[in-house]
Structure formats: structure tokens, C-alpha cells
Motif scaffolding. Structure first.
Motif, PDB file in Angstrom:
ATOM      1  N   GLY A  65     -38.394 -11.136  67.814  1.00 49.00           N
ATOM      2  CA  GLY A  65     -39.777 -10.663  67.855  1.00 49.00           C
ATOM      3  C   GLY A  65     -40.425 -10.655  66.488  1.00 49.00           C
ATOM      4  N   ILE A  66     -41.762 -10.616  66.480  1.00 46.46           N
ATOM      5  CA  ILE A  66     -42.500 -10.374  65.233  1.00 46.46           C
ATOM      6  C   ILE A  66     -43.683  -9.457  65.556  1.00 46.46           C
ATOM      7  N   ASP A  67     -44.334  -9.014  64.494  1.00 41.99           N
ATOM      8  CA  ASP A  67     -45.567  -8.240  64.655  1.00 41.99           C
ATOM      9  C   ASP A  67     -46.528  -8.741  63.583  1.00 41.99           C
ATOM     10  N   SER A  68     -47.357  -9.698  63.948  1.00 43.21           N
ATOM     11  CA  SER A  68     -48.246 -10.298  62.935  1.00 43.21           C
ATOM     12  C   SER A  68     -49.569  -9.536  62.890  1.00 43.21           C
ATOM     13  N   ALA A  69     -50.293  -9.722  61.781  1.00 39.32           N
ATOM     14  CA  ALA A  69     -51.553  -8.991  61.580  1.00 39.32           C
ATOM     15  C   ALA A  69     -52.632  -9.511  62.535  1.00 39.32           C
ATOM     16  N   ILE A  70     -53.584  -8.637  62.822  1.00 42.03           N
ATOM     17  CA  ILE A  70     -54.720  -9.042  63.666  1.00 42.03           C
ATOM     18  C   ILE A  70     -55.653  -9.957  62.867  1.00 42.03           C
ATOM     19  N   ILE A 223     -47.832 -16.230  65.987  1.00 42.44           N
ATOM     20  CA  ILE A 223     -46.467 -16.745  66.156  1.00 42.44           C
ATOM     21  C   ILE A 223     -46.383 -18.165  65.590  1.00 42.44           C
ATOM     22  N   PHE A 224     -47.369 -18.997  65.925  1.00 38.36           N
ATOM     23  CA  PHE A 224     -47.334 -20.391  65.441  1.00 38.36           C
ATOM     24  C   PHE A 224     -47.303 -20.450  63.912  1.00 38.36           C
ATOM     25  N   VAL A 225     -48.159 -19.638  63.267  1.00 37.49           N
ATOM     26  CA  VAL A 225     -48.232 -19.746  61.806  1.00 37.49           C
ATOM     27  C   VAL A 225     -47.012 -19.106  61.135  1.00 37.49           C
ATOM     28  N   ASN A 226     -46.209 -18.373  61.897  1.00 46.48           N
ATOM     29  CA  ASN A 226     -44.970 -17.822  61.345  1.00 46.48           C
ATOM     30  C   ASN A 226     -43.737 -18.595  61.813  1.00 46.48           C
ATOM     31  N   TYR A 227     -43.967 -19.715  62.486  1.00 42.90           N
ATOM     32  CA  TYR A 227     -42.835 -20.473  63.029  1.00 42.90           C
ATOM     33  C   TYR A 227     -41.799 -20.780  61.943  1.00 42.90           C
ATOM     34  N   LEU A 228     -42.273 -21.329  60.825  1.00 40.25           N
ATOM     35  CA  LEU A 228     -41.333 -21.739  59.768  1.00 40.25           C
ATOM     36  C   LEU A 228     -40.613 -20.535  59.175  1.00 40.25           C
ATOM     37  N   ASN A 229     -41.394 -19.446  58.919  1.00 34.99           N
ATOM     38  CA  ASN A 229     -40.782 -18.233  58.350  1.00 34.99           C
ATOM     39  C   ASN A 229     -39.628 -17.752  59.205  1.00 34.99           C
ATOM     40  N   VAL A 230     -39.874 -17.652  60.518  1.00 31.40           N
ATOM     41  CA  VAL A 230     -38.857 -17.096  61.414  1.00 31.40           C
ATOM     42  C   VAL A 230     -37.694 -18.075  61.576  1.00 31.40           C
ATOM     43  N   GLN A 244     -44.029 -11.472  70.821  1.00 28.54           N
ATOM     44  CA  GLN A 244     -44.913 -10.535  70.129  1.00 28.54           C
ATOM     45  C   GLN A 244     -45.745  -9.756  71.151  1.00 28.54           C
ATOM     46  N   ILE A 245     -45.960  -8.475  70.839  1.00 28.32           N
ATOM     47  CA  ILE A 245     -46.874  -7.656  71.647  1.00 28.32           C
ATOM     48  C   ILE A 245     -47.993  -7.209  70.721  1.00 28.32           C
ATOM     49  N   GLY A 246     -49.224  -7.368  71.131  1.00 28.68           N
ATOM     50  CA  GLY A 246     -50.288  -6.902  70.248  1.00 28.68           C
ATOM     51  C   GLY A 246     -51.666  -7.019  70.846  1.00 28.68           C
ATOM     52  N   LYS A 247     -52.616  -6.454  70.107  1.00 34.29           N
ATOM     53  CA  LYS A 247     -54.005  -6.433  70.567  1.00 34.29           C
ATOM     54  C   LYS A 247     -54.649  -7.804  70.445  1.00 34.29           C
ATOM     55  N   ALA A 248     -55.541  -8.089  71.374  1.00 37.03           N
ATOM     56  CA  ALA A 248     -56.379  -9.282  71.294  1.00 37.03           C
ATOM     57  C   ALA A 248     -57.794  -8.850  71.687  1.00 37.03           C
ATOM     58  N   PHE A 249     -58.765  -9.619  71.223  1.00 37.63           N
ATOM     59  CA  PHE A 249     -60.170  -9.217  71.400  1.00 37.63           C
ATOM     60  C   PHE A 249     -60.976 -10.403  71.920  1.00 37.63           C
TER      61      PHE A 249
END
Ligand code: GAP
Length: 512
Positions: A65-70, A223-230, A244-249
Motif C-alpha cells: 500500500g501507499i498513501d500519496s498526497a492529494i 500510484i502511477f507516479v510512485n510506481y518506480l519508487n515502490v 491506496q485508500i484516499g479522498k478524491a474530488f
């Protein structure tokens, strides 16, 4: 018989009355399509999250899992296509001044014809009984054939219009189908226009250049932009997933149906990275796995169905929704998409950085393909409470409202109730409560008659009530009351923990 509309109204009222969901900013007359979760709602919501999170990241050794910024770099939304194409086609009725999504008007129209077909089939099924051959009936009955022809023709034109962005013909289609505004009843429509759904805001000082950023409309891009990091730091080997679980607008224009379509909502998304060419196999795998996840909650299987997309998004080579039968009909609960290598390739291009995987078995580099599962947390919540909400007439003529929530998700697992507020019962109840609270979310309630307290627990879906009475003080036994059957059993205090644990453990859910 209560109508679905009345049922839905009651559910909304109940959600407020018992601290599940409140209208946002209610004391200021509310903010449209934004909701707050109350003291019971947040517990249920957190339990759904836990069920999803563990099923992804604990039950699958190759998903992390990850938790990326909004807030994200604005170019991400250029690369993903959201700046240019995350639009809804809108149409206004000039008489009622009401605004609609043109695609929703047509989908509702198609659903009505489908309903007609279903009714025809049901009628025939009743008439012919066991000898009824559905396949033969739908392929020969004149009325069914005519309606099916109508559906196919409208669908084809609709898909073509959306694909070619032919908004003039979309309007003409609405006119040709004789779709009227539900409020004014007229066909006095404006032209169809595209409207971008992203909210934007400013970052930094106003005088800076290019400081417009967006509130993310989906969690997937984080998630896509953290693909390489993970992949690198986790030494992940394909196939693997990031959850990932998180808010969307989304600035939804037609926001209705309670928490079904909100402007601020939560998604639970998982991107599964696979070898090119293997994506359709994984797409099928995740379709089945996700349906199983929903059904494991014990909700009747007939409330779920797959809906394959007629129109594929530009980035997808297969797409399917899991639909749930909400009180307002079958609607999308979750989307499963085979997104190809579109997103990673676009980020590669826009960021100017290689986003590839070296596959040691194939001895080659490639941009992975992606299968996405994306479920709305709020919609899952709505599906669960609308299935749980039950009004019952009891044998003694009285009525009760009970939330038959899956025990594992219930806000409180157990309520500890001293029968009377005297003779050492409250003290004994406190002792039992203090022991149980390490394992379960519990409530202790001393006020009001026991029947009233049971009703209150029924209304918030507490699966077990433990009652302490005179006998408890003598022989260390209590009664356990089961929410759904209202049956009571006398058990030893020492067994309480185990009995409840068995019924509320995620482990049992996963194992079954
Ligand atoms: N990353 C893919 C994606 O976002 P989507 O079909 O637009 O796909 C996925 O959204 C899920 O998010 C939907 O199936 C739905 O459950 C939920 N969702 C989308 N828009 C929503 C809204 N306005 N309010 C509540 N839930 C929403």
C-alpha cells in the motif's frame, strides 16, 4: 408495500438519527453533495476500509500500500488526460432551468426499455412455469425483439457520439428518443456542452506563475507516479500491485442520491502491474476476485451483477463495472479496468523519465500493463447500509428497526447492559466491559428499560448484547442476545470473548 423511494427516504433519515451520516455544514443549510460521517458512520467506514486494505495488502503477498498526497504536480493531470478530457456532457432544460448529464438521460431511457423487456420475461415466466425457455422467448417474442432493436440502435448511436464527441447528435438523440425533463415535462433542451469535473485551487503566492493545482479526481495517479519508487524500494517483481485508500474530488453537476454521487468522496484503488499481453488474464482474475470480496459480506448475490462497458475509455482495452442494486436501481459500485500501459507511458513522456521494468525471466525491459480495481468507499457504505436497513413487525405486534450489518463491520460489536442500576450489576458490567474493550469496540449502557436499550443497539447494528442480571452475580453467567434473531442464551462470562471473536473476525471472513 413500501416503495423504493420511501425506503430510501427512511434510510437517509435513519442514517442521520443514529449518527451514521450528516449533511455537511448542516447548521448553515448544508453544502450540496458533501456529507460528514458521524460517530457510528466513521466506525463502519473504517471497518470497510480495514476489510479492503487487509484483503489487498495482507492476503496478497505481492500487493503493498501507499498513501500519496492529494496535491500533485499539475502536469500529472495533463499527462493523465484529465485536463483535456475529464468532462461530462451537460444539457439544460430551458423551462425548468434544471441541468442534466446528457449521457445519464440516455442511460436512464435505455434502462426503462430494459425494464419493459424484463417485465415481459417475468410475465411469461409466470404464465409458462417450469416449461419456460427464456432464451427462446427473448429471441422470438415480437415486443421483446422490437424493444431490443430500439436499445441496440440507441446504444450504437450513443457510443458513436461519445467516441467522436458529436455533441450535436447527442442532443438530437435526446430529442429523437422523446426524452422529457422530469421536472417541466418538456423537450425544450439547450445544446450539449462539455464540463470539466476537476476542482482547481492556487498553491503558493498568487503572483507566482503556473500555480494552479487540482484536487485529485482519482487516487490512481498517485500510484502511477510512485510506481518506480515502490518497485525499486520494495524490490517488487511483476506481477505486483499497489493499493491506496484516499479522498478524491469531482465537481459533479448532477449530484443526487445521497452518498452515491458526492463532490468529495473516497476511493479504494489497486493498480496491478503485469507483463504486456497478460493483462486480460489478470483482468478476468480481478473481476472475479472483487465480486467475491463483495459477496463474502453475506449480501444476497442477486444484488450484484457485472456490466461490461460499451464505450471503452481511450486508455482501456477491457472494462467492467460491478453494479449493485441500490434502492434506486442497479448502479456502478466498482470499476475494473485493463488500462494498458497508457498511464505509465504518458508519465514517461511528460516527466521525461524512463518508467520501465527489467523482467529477469524474459531478459527484457518493458513498460508494465496495468489492471485497476477501483471501488468507491462511500458507495460500498451505501450498499451495505441499504442492504442492512430492516423494518420488522414482531410477534407481539410491536415494530423494530434493525441494521443487519455484517457483524465484522458493525460500529460496535457488543453492548454491555446491566439489567438494573443496582445490586452490584453496574459494577459487574463495568468489569466485563473493561475486559472486552481490549478486543472489541464496545458500549456500556445503563439508562432506560432493557427493551429500549436493545432497540437502540438494533438501530445501530450492534450484533451482540451482553446482559448482566442477578444470576450473573451468583454464577458468573450472562445472557447474550443475538441482534438478528433476538434470541438469548445463557453463557459463562468466560466464554463471551470467544463467542464474539468467532463471529466478528476478519480471519473467518477471509478463510471462507
Ligand atoms: N481510477 C479509476 C476511476 O476513478 P471511476 O469509475 O471514475 O474510475 C471509481 O471511479 C469508483 O469511484 C466508482 O466505481 C465509484 O464507486 C466511485 N465514485 C466515482 N465517482 C464518485 C462520486 N462522485 N461519488 C462517490 N463515489 C464515486
Amino acid at each position: 408495500m413500501i416503495t423504493q423511494e420511501d425506503f430510501f427516504k427512511k434510510l437517509i433519515a435513519h442514517s442521520k438519527e443514529y449518527g451514521f451520516i450528516f449533511q455537511s455544514s448542516e447548521i448553515y443549510d448544508g453544502l450540496s453533495a458533501v456529507y460528514d460521517y458521524g460517530q457510528n458512520g466513521v466506525e463502519l467506514k473504517n471497518n470497510i476500509k480495514e476489510y479492503w486494505w487487509k484483503s489487498m495488502t495482507q492476503m496478497n503477498e505481492n500487493i503493498v500500500g501507499i498513501d500519496s498526497a492529494i496535491f500533485m504536480h499539475p502536469t500529472i493531470w495533463k499527462a493523465s488526460g484529465h485536463v483535456d478530457a475529464f468532462n461530462d456532457p451537460l444539457i439544460d432544460n430551458k423551462d425548468s432551468k434544471k441541468r442534466y448529464r446528457a449521457d445519464v438521460l440516455i442511460e436512464d431511457y435505455l434502462a426503462k426499455i430494459e425494464d419493459k423487456i424484463n417485465k415481459e420475461v417475468e410475465k411469461a415466466e409466470k404464465r409458462f412455469g417450469e416449461t419456460f425457455d427464456k432464451a427462446q422467448f427473448v429471441s422470438t417474442n415480437q415486443r421483446v425483439l422490437e424493444n431490443q432493436e430500439k436499445i441496440d440502435a440507441v446504444k450504437k448511436r450513443f457510443v458513436d457520439d461519445l467516441e467522436t464527441n458529436n455533441l450535436d447528435d447527442l442532443k438530437q438523440l435526446i430529442i429523437d428518443c422523446e426524452i422529457v425533463c422530469p421536472v417541466s415535462g418538456t423537450r425544450n433542451w439547450t445544446d450539449v456542452r462539455q464540463f470539466n469535473l476537476m476542482f482547481s485551487t492556487q498553491m503558493g503566492s498568487v503572483s507566482e506563475d503556473a500555480n494552479t493545482i487540482y484536487l485529485r479526481p482519482e487516487t490512481a495517479q498517485g500510484i502511477f507516479v510512485n510506481y518506480l519508487n515502490v518497485q525499486k524500494t520494495g524490490r517488487m517483481k511483476i506481477p505486483f500491485g499497489i493499493a491506496q485508500i484516499g479522498k478524491a474530488f469531482r465537481n459533479e453537476i448532477v449530484a443526487r442520491q445521497f452518498i452515491f454521487r458526492m463532490r468529495e468522496f473516497e476511493q479504494m484503488e489497486m493498480q496491478f502491474f503485469v507483463r504486456p499481453g497478460e493483462e486480460l488474464k489478470w483482468f478476468e482474475h480481478w473481476k472475479q476476485a472483487r465480486l467475491k470480496w463483495h459477496k463474502a459480506l453475506g449480501i444476497d448475490a442477486k444484488h450484484y451483477r457485472f456490466h461490461d462497458h460499451d464505450k471503452l475509455a481511450h486508455y482501456a482495452n477491457a472494462a467492467c463495472d460491478i453494479e449493485f442494486q441500490f434502492p434506486f436501481g442497479f448502479k456502478e459500485l466498482e470499476g475494473i479496468h485493463s488500462r494498458t500501459d497508457f498511464d505509465l507511458k504518458r508519465h514517461q513522456e511528460f516527466a521525461g523519465k524512463k518508467i520501465q521494468y527489467f523482467d529477469p525471466e524474459l531478459n527484457e525491459n518493458y513498460v508494465p500493463y496495468v489492471v485497476e480495481t477501483s471501488v468507491g468507499l462511500d458507495r460500498t457504505f451505501l450498499a451495505i447500509i441499504s442492504n442492512a436497513f430492516t423494518e420488522e413487525k414482531l410477534e407481539d405486534g410491536s415494530e423494530r428497526v434493525v441494521m443487519k450489518l455484517p457483524a465484522v463491520l458493525a460500529p460496535y460489536k457488543v453492548a454491555v447492559l446491566p439489567l438494573m442500576n443496582k445490586d452490584g450489576m453496574p459494577e459487574m458490567a463495568r468489569k466485563i466491559f473493561d475486559n472486552l474493550k481490549y478486543d472489541f469496540k464496545c458500549q456500556i449502557e445503563e439508562k432506560d428499560a432493557i427493551g429500549k436499550r436493545y432497540r437502540r443497539q438494533d438501530a445501530i447494528g450492534t450484533p451482540f448484547c451482553i446482559t448482566i442480571d442477578h444470576q450473573t452475580l451468583e454464577d458468573n453467567t450472562v445472557t447474550i442476545r443475538y441482534r438478528d434473531t433476538m434470541q438469548q442464551e445463557r453463557i459463562s462470562v468466560n466464554d463471551v470473548n470467544k463467542i464474539i471473536q468467532d463471529k466478528v473476525s476478519l480471519k473467518n471472513l477471509f478463510k471462507n
